[in-house]
Scaffold this active site. Sequence first.
Site, PDB file in Angstrom:
ATOM      1  N   SER A 111       0.807  -1.219   0.000  1.00 30.03           N
ATOM      2  CA  SER A 111       0.000   0.000   0.000  1.00 30.03           C
ATOM      3  C   SER A 111       0.838   1.265   0.000  1.00 30.03           C
ATOM      4  O   SER A 111       0.299   2.360  -0.035  1.00 30.03           O
ATOM      5  CB  SER A 111      -0.914   0.025   1.241  1.00 30.03           C
ATOM      6  N   CYS A 112       2.159   1.127   0.018  1.00 27.52           N
ATOM      7  CA  CYS A 112       3.027   2.299   0.133  1.00 27.52           C
ATOM      8  C   CYS A 112       4.129   2.237  -0.896  1.00 27.52           C
ATOM      9  O   CYS A 112       4.858   1.260  -0.950  1.00 27.52           O
ATOM     10  CB  CYS A 112       3.635   2.380   1.534  1.00 27.52           C
ATOM     11  N   GLY A 113       4.243   3.274  -1.704  1.00 23.32           N
ATOM     12  CA  GLY A 113       5.271   3.299  -2.724  1.00 23.32           C
ATOM     13  C   GLY A 113       6.473   4.138  -2.381  1.00 23.32           C
ATOM     14  O   GLY A 113       7.433   4.183  -3.127  1.00 23.32           O
ATOM     15  N   CYS A 115       7.808   4.219   1.033  1.00 27.45           N
ATOM     16  CA  CYS A 115       8.301   3.862   2.362  1.00 27.45           C
ATOM     17  C   CYS A 115       9.829   3.858   2.350  1.00 27.45           C
ATOM     18  O   CYS A 115      10.466   3.422   1.408  1.00 27.45           O
ATOM     19  CB  CYS A 115       7.790   2.491   2.767  1.00 27.45           C
TER      20      CYS A 115
END
Length: 286
Positions: A111-113, A115
């Site tokens: 869900s995180c590009g 991080c």
Amino acid sequence: MSRVTVRRPVLRVRQAVPAHRIDSLAAEEPLEIRVGGEPLTVTMRTPGDDFDLAAGFLVSEGTVAAPADIVAIRYCAGATREGLNTYNVVDVTLAPGVAAPRARNFYTTSSCGVCGKASLEAVRTVARWDVRDDPVELSLETVAALPDRLRAAQRVFDRTGGLHAAGLFTAAGEPLCVREDVGRHNAVDKLLGWALRTGRLPLRSAVLMVSGRASFELVQKAVMGGVPVLAAVSAPSSLAVELAAERGLTLIGFLRGESMNVYTCDQRLNVTPGGGNGSSAARPAG
């Protein structure tokens, strides 16, 4: 090779009637990306198009911009006791003179590009191409049809209902490439990797359509690929709008049929039947 879907038994209840059945789930597995044998990052992804994912990740990082920047991409042996390849580790060999990116501090979730980035300024990667001067103009009909065209290409979603999709389209609405993944940023990286490996960067006059919301990292990836228009079926974040305005990217949200919000650079959308750029009318309510 790893599977895109996994079948599991479930108890399904419909109108208070229980029934046991086998359900298909979207697979999620870690992928370690190495550059020159050195670990760079680990991302959670849906297996498939892993070489495109690795290449696209490096496009997003500003490391590569042309096919010649990458000499080879290969799978590395996995860590199973039997010595079998898990296909969860890829190693990228860069061309001489292409500097490797710095390793990230954390793994990247589905869900995180972004991080592991140390600061917001580090995220604002310097783009190789300026999309401000891209003259692409889109008709309202073309933009309105994009969600259905993207949905029609989501083959794995039909079985699982659990994947994001991203698609590249021409200004006439014709699909160039569609990718699916549990992570929306991974789906976009797979597109950028495909574009890099087929010599299509920068993606001038192209439209990036995504199935979820328009986050900061997706605007960033669009800019890094030279894409002038990003459309999403859901909402953008405030930072996404800020970056789109700063970089001259047309950002469209809440795209559902002929209803949409054009947040930035609305001069590219022709909403006037029969001609005219219609920029003064391109501000539909959310």
